[in-house]
Design a protein around this motif. Structure first.
Motif, PDB file in Angstrom:
ATOM      1  N   ALA B 133       0.790  -1.236   0.000  1.00 56.12           N
ATOM      2  CA  ALA B 133       0.000   0.000   0.000  1.00 56.12           C
ATOM      3  C   ALA B 133       0.817   1.279   0.000  1.00 56.12           C
ATOM      4  CB  ALA B 133      -0.936  -0.006   1.195  1.00 56.12           C
ATOM      5  N   VAL B 134       1.331   1.643  -1.160  1.00 60.80           N
ATOM      6  CA  VAL B 134       2.040   2.912  -1.254  1.00 60.80           C
ATOM      7  C   VAL B 134       1.007   4.020  -1.387  1.00 60.80           C
ATOM      8  CG1 VAL B 134       3.641   4.283  -2.646  1.00 60.80           C
ATOM      9  CG2 VAL B 134       3.984   1.832  -2.403  1.00 60.80           C
ATOM     10  N   SER B 135       1.074   4.991  -0.524  1.00 67.30           N
ATOM     11  CA  SER B 135       0.134   6.101  -0.670  1.00 67.30           C
ATOM     12  C   SER B 135       0.641   7.020  -1.759  1.00 67.30           C
ATOM     13  CB  SER B 135      -0.017   6.853   0.639  1.00 67.30           C
ATOM     14  OG  SER B 135       1.161   7.556   0.936  1.00 67.30           O
ATOM     15  N   ALA B 136      -0.272   7.575  -2.506  1.00 65.18           N
ATOM     16  CA  ALA B 136       0.110   8.432  -3.626  1.00 65.18           C
ATOM     17  C   ALA B 136       0.836   9.664  -3.118  1.00 65.18           C
ATOM     18  CB  ALA B 136      -1.123   8.823  -4.418  1.00 65.18           C
ATOM     19  N   ALA B 137       1.584  10.268  -4.025  1.00 69.22           N
ATOM     20  CA  ALA B 137       2.287  11.490  -3.650  1.00 69.22           C
ATOM     21  C   ALA B 137       1.260  12.532  -3.224  1.00 69.22           C
ATOM     22  CB  ALA B 137       3.079  11.993  -4.845  1.00 69.22           C
ATOM     23  N   PRO B 138       1.568  13.297  -2.187  1.00 66.78           N
ATOM     24  CA  PRO B 138       0.605  14.288  -1.721  1.00 66.78           C
ATOM     25  C   PRO B 138       0.314  15.343  -2.781  1.00 66.78           C
ATOM     26  CG  PRO B 138       2.747  14.563  -0.650  1.00 66.78           C
ATOM     27  CD  PRO B 138       2.805  13.280  -1.401  1.00 66.78           C
ATOM     28  N   GLU B 139       1.226  15.409  -3.775  1.00 66.21           N
ATOM     29  CA  GLU B 139       1.059  16.423  -4.812  1.00 66.21           C
ATOM     30  C   GLU B 139      -0.045  16.056  -5.815  1.00 66.21           C
ATOM     31  OE1 GLU B 139       3.889  14.890  -4.027  1.00 66.21           O
ATOM     32  OE2 GLU B 139       5.201  16.452  -3.205  1.00 66.21           O
ATOM     33  N   VAL B 140      -0.499  14.797  -5.774  1.00 71.18           N
ATOM     34  CA  VAL B 140      -1.510  14.378  -6.744  1.00 71.18           C
ATOM     35  C   VAL B 140      -2.882  14.811  -6.247  1.00 71.18           C
ATOM     36  CG1 VAL B 140      -2.564  12.405  -7.897  1.00 71.18           C
ATOM     37  CG2 VAL B 140      -0.103  12.410  -7.428  1.00 71.18           C
ATOM     38  N   PRO B 141      -3.624  15.581  -7.061  1.00 71.85           N
ATOM     39  CA  PRO B 141      -4.941  16.053  -6.612  1.00 71.85           C
ATOM     40  C   PRO B 141      -5.885  14.880  -6.356  1.00 71.85           C
ATOM     41  CG  PRO B 141      -4.251  17.143  -8.655  1.00 71.85           C
ATOM     42  CD  PRO B 141      -3.280  16.046  -8.408  1.00 71.85           C
ATOM     43  N   ALA B 142      -6.741  15.046  -5.351  1.00 73.79           N
ATOM     44  CA  ALA B 142      -7.713  14.000  -5.035  1.00 73.79           C
ATOM     45  C   ALA B 142      -8.606  13.771  -6.251  1.00 73.79           C
ATOM     46  CB  ALA B 142      -8.538  14.413  -3.826  1.00 73.79           C
ATOM     47  N   GLY B 143      -8.959  12.521  -6.468  1.00 76.95           N
ATOM     48  CA  GLY B 143      -9.872  12.214  -7.561  1.00 76.95           C
ATOM     49  C   GLY B 143      -9.188  11.991  -8.897  1.00 76.95           C
ATOM     50  N   THR B 144      -7.846  12.141  -8.923  1.00 80.13           N
ATOM     51  CA  THR B 144      -7.117  11.926 -10.175  1.00 80.13           C
ATOM     52  C   THR B 144      -7.197  10.453 -10.575  1.00 80.13           C
ATOM     53  OG1 THR B 144      -5.585  13.674  -9.587  1.00 80.13           O
ATOM     54  CG2 THR B 144      -4.861  12.142 -11.302  1.00 80.13           C
ATOM     55  N   THR B 145      -7.429  10.209 -11.839  1.00 79.97           N
ATOM     56  CA  THR B 145      -7.410   8.830 -12.333  1.00 79.97           C
ATOM     57  C   THR B 145      -5.997   8.280 -12.224  1.00 79.97           C
ATOM     58  OG1 THR B 145      -9.077   9.483 -13.910  1.00 79.97           O
ATOM     59  CG2 THR B 145      -7.985   7.364 -14.307  1.00 79.97           C
ATOM     60  N   MET B 146      -5.871   7.078 -11.737  1.00 86.34           N
ATOM     61  CA  MET B 146      -4.553   6.471 -11.601  1.00 86.34           C
ATOM     62  C   MET B 146      -4.447   5.287 -12.553  1.00 86.34           C
ATOM     63  SD  MET B 146      -3.229   8.412  -9.233  1.00 86.34           S
ATOM     64  CE  MET B 146      -1.858   7.681  -8.368  1.00 86.34           C
ATOM     65  N   ILE B 147      -3.266   5.152 -13.156  1.00 83.66           N
ATOM     66  CA  ILE B 147      -3.047   4.072 -14.115  1.00 83.66           C
ATOM     67  C   ILE B 147      -1.897   3.206 -13.610  1.00 83.66           C
ATOM     68  CG2 ILE B 147      -2.323   3.542 -16.474  1.00 83.66           C
ATOM     69  CD1 ILE B 147      -3.445   6.298 -17.252  1.00 83.66           C
ATOM     70  N   PRO B 148      -2.102   1.897 -13.550  1.00 84.52           N
ATOM     71  CA  PRO B 148      -0.982   1.044 -13.131  1.00 84.52           C
ATOM     72  C   PRO B 148       0.095   0.998 -14.219  1.00 84.52           C
ATOM     73  CG  PRO B 148      -2.902  -0.293 -13.676  1.00 84.52           C
ATOM     74  CD  PRO B 148      -3.321   1.132 -13.823  1.00 84.52           C
ATOM     75  N   VAL B 328       0.195   5.446 -11.366  1.00 81.63           N
ATOM     76  CA  VAL B 328       0.735   6.727 -11.811  1.00 81.63           C
ATOM     77  C   VAL B 328      -0.453   7.619 -12.198  1.00 81.63           C
ATOM     78  CG1 VAL B 328       2.170   7.876 -13.549  1.00 81.63           C
ATOM     79  CG2 VAL B 328       2.859   5.651 -12.631  1.00 81.63           C
ATOM     80  N   PRO B 329      -0.468   8.848 -11.721  1.00 85.19           N
ATOM     81  CA  PRO B 329      -1.602   9.706 -12.045  1.00 85.19           C
ATOM     82  C   PRO B 329      -1.676   9.998 -13.537  1.00 85.19           C
ATOM     83  CG  PRO B 329       0.083  10.946 -10.862  1.00 85.19           C
ATOM     84  CD  PRO B 329       0.494   9.509 -10.827  1.00 85.19           C
ATOM     85  N   ALA B 330      -2.870   9.948 -14.063  1.00 85.74           N
ATOM     86  CA  ALA B 330      -3.070  10.221 -15.489  1.00 85.74           C
ATOM     87  C   ALA B 330      -3.223  11.724 -15.689  1.00 85.74           C
ATOM     88  CB  ALA B 330      -4.301   9.473 -15.984  1.00 85.74           C
ATOM     89  N   LEU B 331      -2.161  12.442 -15.422  1.00 87.65           N
ATOM     90  CA  LEU B 331      -2.172  13.893 -15.595  1.00 87.65           C
ATOM     91  C   LEU B 331      -1.355  14.225 -16.826  1.00 87.65           C
ATOM     92  CD1 LEU B 331      -1.529  14.928 -11.888  1.00 87.65           C
ATOM     93  CD2 LEU B 331      -3.691  15.089 -13.128  1.00 87.65           C
ATOM     94  N   GLU B 332      -1.755  15.263 -17.515  1.00 88.65           N
ATOM     95  CA  GLU B 332      -1.079  15.612 -18.756  1.00 88.65           C
ATOM     96  C   GLU B 332       0.384  15.966 -18.510  1.00 88.65           C
ATOM     97  OE1 GLU B 332      -1.848  18.839 -22.201  1.00 88.65           O
ATOM     98  OE2 GLU B 332      -3.592  17.736 -21.464  1.00 88.65           O
ATOM     99  N   ASP B 333       0.635  16.667 -17.435  1.00 85.95           N
ATOM    100  CA  ASP B 333       1.999  17.101 -17.160  1.00 85.95           C
ATOM    101  C   ASP B 333       2.269  16.954 -15.669  1.00 85.95           C
ATOM    102  OD1 ASP B 333       4.497  18.017 -17.737  1.00 85.95           O
ATOM    103  OD2 ASP B 333       3.946  20.143 -17.620  1.00 85.95           O
ATOM    104  N   PHE B 334       2.666  15.743 -15.284  1.00 89.78           N
ATOM    105  CA  PHE B 334       2.838  15.423 -13.869  1.00 89.78           C
ATOM    106  C   PHE B 334       4.301  15.636 -13.459  1.00 89.78           C
ATOM    107  CE2 PHE B 334       3.609  11.901 -10.698  1.00 89.78           C
ATOM    108  CZ  PHE B 334       3.034  12.573  -9.633  1.00 89.78           C
ATOM    109  N   VAL B 335       4.552  16.743 -12.801  1.00 92.21           N
ATOM    110  CA  VAL B 335       5.907  17.070 -12.367  1.00 92.21           C
ATOM    111  C   VAL B 335       5.904  17.207 -10.852  1.00 92.21           C
ATOM    112  CG1 VAL B 335       7.836  18.678 -12.606  1.00 92.21           C
ATOM    113  CG2 VAL B 335       6.268  18.338 -14.514  1.00 92.21           C
ATOM    114  N   LEU B 336       6.829  16.522 -10.200  1.00 92.29           N
ATOM    115  CA  LEU B 336       6.893  16.577  -8.740  1.00 92.29           C
ATOM    116  C   LEU B 336       7.990  17.534  -8.286  1.00 92.29           C
ATOM    117  CD1 LEU B 336       6.504  12.802  -7.817  1.00 92.29           C
ATOM    118  CD2 LEU B 336       4.937  14.660  -7.188  1.00 92.29           C
ATOM    119  N   PRO B 337       7.849  18.117  -7.122  1.00 93.33           N
ATOM    120  CA  PRO B 337       8.900  19.001  -6.612  1.00 93.33           C
ATOM    121  C   PRO B 337      10.136  18.203  -6.181  1.00 93.33           C
ATOM    122  CG  PRO B 337       7.164  18.770  -4.979  1.00 93.33           C
ATOM    123  CD  PRO B 337       6.698  18.033  -6.207  1.00 93.33           C
TER     124      PRO B 337
END
Lengths: 333, 471
Positions: B133-148, B328-337
């Motif tokens: 159970a890895v929790s998603a990065a806090p930077e990912v907005p709630a409700g984001t579609t996630m893709i394995p 992995v979040p299905a975001l168009e441009d997913f960049v982490l700090p």
């Protein structure tokens, strides 16, 4: 092998310079000579510290190369670099202030003699690691090829560095990828205190690229006309998309490897003979005089150069050290 | 006597693969050396050669079957004089002779059996030793579609996206182009971006690292792949002397926007010269950024950030993690700090700090500890330099106890740095000495049992946590 100035590469005739070219070369070489003499003096006074490698005797190399280069062609070299910076058009005061570790230096006093750069003048260092300019200069050439901008990266290293493994890794890739890079071996015959006869199994450095299909040529680097002409041919080769070229430019340094080197590995007579018979500046001066240029005019050039250098030295001495807060700047972008 | 043909391992870390097709049919005569089948992993396609002679009596796993575990019987060869038609499939799967990387790579026996049942639909990709159970990065907005996605795919996507976005980005390294990556991380990039931007190099790390740095000085944004970071020692001069120091030495004029990436640390059974963890080495150097992600999402978001960063970035991947799947979040441009740790599991009793594959031990240990009523807070550093000490300090202020976990050596290691910072910044909150679980102070041995002993284990993490809790 032939000594620098003893007429190697006899197949090529030495081309004449116009009077303007002779005067330009004289001024540029004198600037380096006077600058380095002053740097040596300031070192003795404790204004400049650490390692300081003087270019005196080798001036025709970088000046001749620069005269053949086009606007935008880049220079990279190792730590005997003051001449390359001045030839690139970097200001004497900024270079001297850097040697003194002052805030007005090109690297804000944080680089020192061996580590200076100028994006504006396309000068990519100034590297303290022997051999490093080979791949770094080839990397600059990679960017030129990538952009297809027609620039040639010119990278200098000594005959001592020419024994480094990374140089050959670079030769291979530069030839494989046909990078527009001109490798220049400044053969001043001594890698610190080791003569090339004691360090190189084969002393013809122009041949060192042959295994990779890189054409090479060995030239007398005490005659600035010769350097310019050979460089122009080499640059044509690189610019036309044929890949790298290797020039071994035979030269001689009058001073020790660095300021602390008593140069006991060679005779005083050897140095004296080079200075008297092959000095690159004196050659130009004598030609100009023979062509009827007045002694006074040449003295005026010297005086102008001395003034630039004196001002640079004054600036370097009067300029402040960097702010202590500079300790922590420029670590990360 | 019948002979079972077993699903072969094609690499030290392979646990399963696809039986792509059979080149022989039941009833065919087979000689040693005959190619009988083709096998695909996420890294490569390989031919299976027969070692034994006889008749191919039964094909147990049909062509096209996915996720066939290593050592599963895939066919039976009948010896001379045997009645091939009478040959039966073995009833039980063959037990692997040894199970290196037990925590990280145990092949479930049920899966072997499932694969042997042949025509059964391919099981969903099972990530072996999926990190709990890895929790998603806090930077990912709630409700984001996630893709394995595997970490390998995430890294590839990060590079491809950045190459589409910025024409100055290019990849160079050994086998990155035509071979599609020694570990298939650069798969497809050559086809999309061409040989100028996906540059195969000779095996000359010192040279191409220097060429990369020169190209970065001149304004390009190279991604230099080391086949493994073990080979970066050939190039460390240019990484440290040329890339890391030049901004400073030039008074801020010359930037080195370059990423050095590749697998770091121990893979499996490759011995001392291919198993070293360089996290502590590069973390020591001012002028470098050091990132070491533990999952696909962080890998993608941080590699994109690394490529956009104007500094030299050391991006330490892990071969064993390449094939692990996570969301992995299905975001168009997913960049982490860069420089932000992530609390992978909240807790109150003890802080476990790790990164990269070390997180596998940390999270598994946290599960174990929970069974004893101990709630461990698990921090994934993600970036090692700059280190997010504040997140560790805040956690320790809550728990009063800390265990660091890394596969690298202990002396001057990442854990040593964590301990030093905690005693400076959280001394008054500490209720026990800081414990370090590290790789043992030896070159990596080859033997399976010794290698296992040389690496950290979940049991060691559990024991260390209990020790700092005085339990």
């Amino acid at each position: 092998m032939a000594n620098a100035g003893d007429g190697v590469d006899a197949a090529h005739t030495v081309p004449d310079f116009t009077r303007e070219e002779e005067l330009h070369a004289l001024r540029e070489m004198l600037l380096i000579r006077r600058f380095e003499e002053k740097a040596g003096q300031l070192y003795g006074m404790g204004v400049i510290a650490g390692f300081c490698h003087l270019y005196i005797g080798q001036e025709a190399v970088v000046v001749g190369v620069k005269m053949a280069a086009r606007e935008g062609d880049q220079f990279t070299t190792s730590y005997r670099d003051h001449g390359h910076m001045l030839a690139s058009g970097m200001e004497a005061r900024g270079v001297m202030a850097e040697l003194a570790g002052k805030r007005g230096g090109y690297s804000k006093g944080k680089g020192g003699s061996m580590h200076m750069f100028s994006h504006e003048k396309a000068f990519y260092g100034g590297h303290g690691i022997v051999g490093a300019p080979a791949p770094i200069g080839a990397g600059v050439a990679f960017a030129n090829a990538y952009r297809g901008d027609g620039k040639v990266s010119i990278t200098f290293f000594g005959e001592g560095a020419a024994n480094q493994g990374q140089v050959y890794e670079t030769f291979n890739m530069a030839a494989l990828w046909k990078l527009p890079v001109l490798f220049i071996v400044e053969n001043n015959r001594y890698a610190m205190g080791t003569s090339l006869a004691r360090a190189a199994a084969q002393g013809d450095f122009a041949m060192r690229g042959a295994a990779f299909g890189i054409p090479g040529r060995q030239i007398d680097g005490m005659d600035v006309r010769n350097v310019k002409a050979a460089t122009a041919e080499a640059l044509d080769w690189c610019r036309s998309g044929k890949g790298p070229y290797l020039l071994e430019i035979q030269t001689y340094r009058y001073r020790g490897h660095s300021m602390s080197d008593p140069a006991k590995y060679r005779s005083k007579e050897e140095v004296q003979r080079m200075r008297e018979e092959h000095d690159p500046i004196e050659q130009v001066r004598l030609r100009l005089l023979a062509a009827g240029v007045a002694e006074d005019e040449l003295k005026k050039i010297d005086a102008t150069v001395r003034k630039i250098v004196a001002e640079a030295a004054d600036f370097a001495m009067s300029d402040k050290e960097p702010e202590p807060s500079e300790l922590y700047t420029d670590v990360l972008a | 006597m019948t002979i079972n043909v077993l699903m072969p391992a094609l690499s030290p870390t392979m646990e399963q693969g696809k039986l792509a097709k059979w080149l022989k049919n039941e009833g065919d005569e087979i000689k040693a050396g005959d190619v009988i089948a083709e096998i695909e992993t996420d890294k490569a396609t390989m031919e299976v050669e027969a070692v034994d002679e006889g008749v191919l009596a039964r094909i147990l796993v049909p062509g096209g079957t996915e996720n066939v575990a290593v050592n599963t019987p895939i066919a039976v060869i009948a010896g001379e004089g045997e009645d091939a038609s009478a040959v039966q499939a073995p009833t039980a799967p063959v037990t692997p002779p040894s199970a290196p990387q037990a925590e990280a790579g145990e092949a479930p026996a049920t899966q072997l059996a499932a694969a042997a049942e042949a025509a059964a639909p391919a099981p969903k990709p099972v990530s072996v030793a999926t990190p709990p159970a890895v929790s998603a990065a806090p930077e990912v907005p709630a409700g984001t579609t996630m893709i394995p996605m595997t970490m390998r795919e995430a890294l590839r996507d990060a590079m491809a996206e950045e190459m589409r976005r910025d024409p100055n980005v290019f990849v160079m390294g050994e086998e990155v182009g035509e071979y599609q990556g020694a570990y298939k991380v650069t798969q497809g990039l050559l086809q999309e971006f061409g040989p100028m931007r996906v540059r195969d190099t000779p095996i000359t790390e010192y040279g191409f690292a220097g060429i990369g740095v020169g190209a970065a000085f001149a304004g390009l944004r190279p991604i230099v792949e080391f086949m493994t970071f073990n080979f970066s020692m050939q190039a460390i001069d240019h990484i440290v002397n040329s890339a890391a120091k030049t901004l400073y030495m030039s008074g801020g004029q010359i930037h080195s926007p370059i990423v050095f990436r590749g697998p770091n640390g121990a893979a499996a059974r490759v011995g001392a010269q291919h198993s070293q963890d360089y996290a502590a080495w590069y973390s020591q150097v001012p002028g470098l950024i050091v990132i070491s992600p533990s999952n696909a999402s962080d890998a993608k978001g941080l590699l994109k950030a690394a490529i956009r960063n104007n500094n030299p970035v050391i991006f330490l991947e892990n071969e064993i993690l390449y094939g692990k799947t996570s969301e992995v979040p299905a975001l168009e441009d997913f960049v982490l700090p860069i420089g932000k740790a992530r609390i992978a599991r909240p807790g109150t009793d003890v802080t476990l700090v790790s990164f990269s594959i070390g997180m596998t031990y940390a999270l598994a240990a946290a599960e174990e500890l929970a069974k004893d009523g101990i709630e461990a807070e698990v921090i994934d550093l993600r970036t090692l330099r700059p280190m997010d000490a504040a997140t560790i300090v805040e956690s320790v202020k809550k728990t009063g106890r800390c265990v660091s976990i890394e596969e690298g050596w202990s002396q001057c290691g990442v854990g040593a740095e964590i301990a030093a910072r905690l005693q400076q910044e959280a001394f008054d909150w500490l209720d026990a000495p800081i414990a370090r679980v590290t790789g043992k102070d030896v070159p990596m041995p080859y033997a399976a049992n010794l290698e296992k002993l040389a690496l950290p284990s979940v049991a060691e993490v559990v024991a260390a946590a209990k020790a700092v809790l005085y339990r």
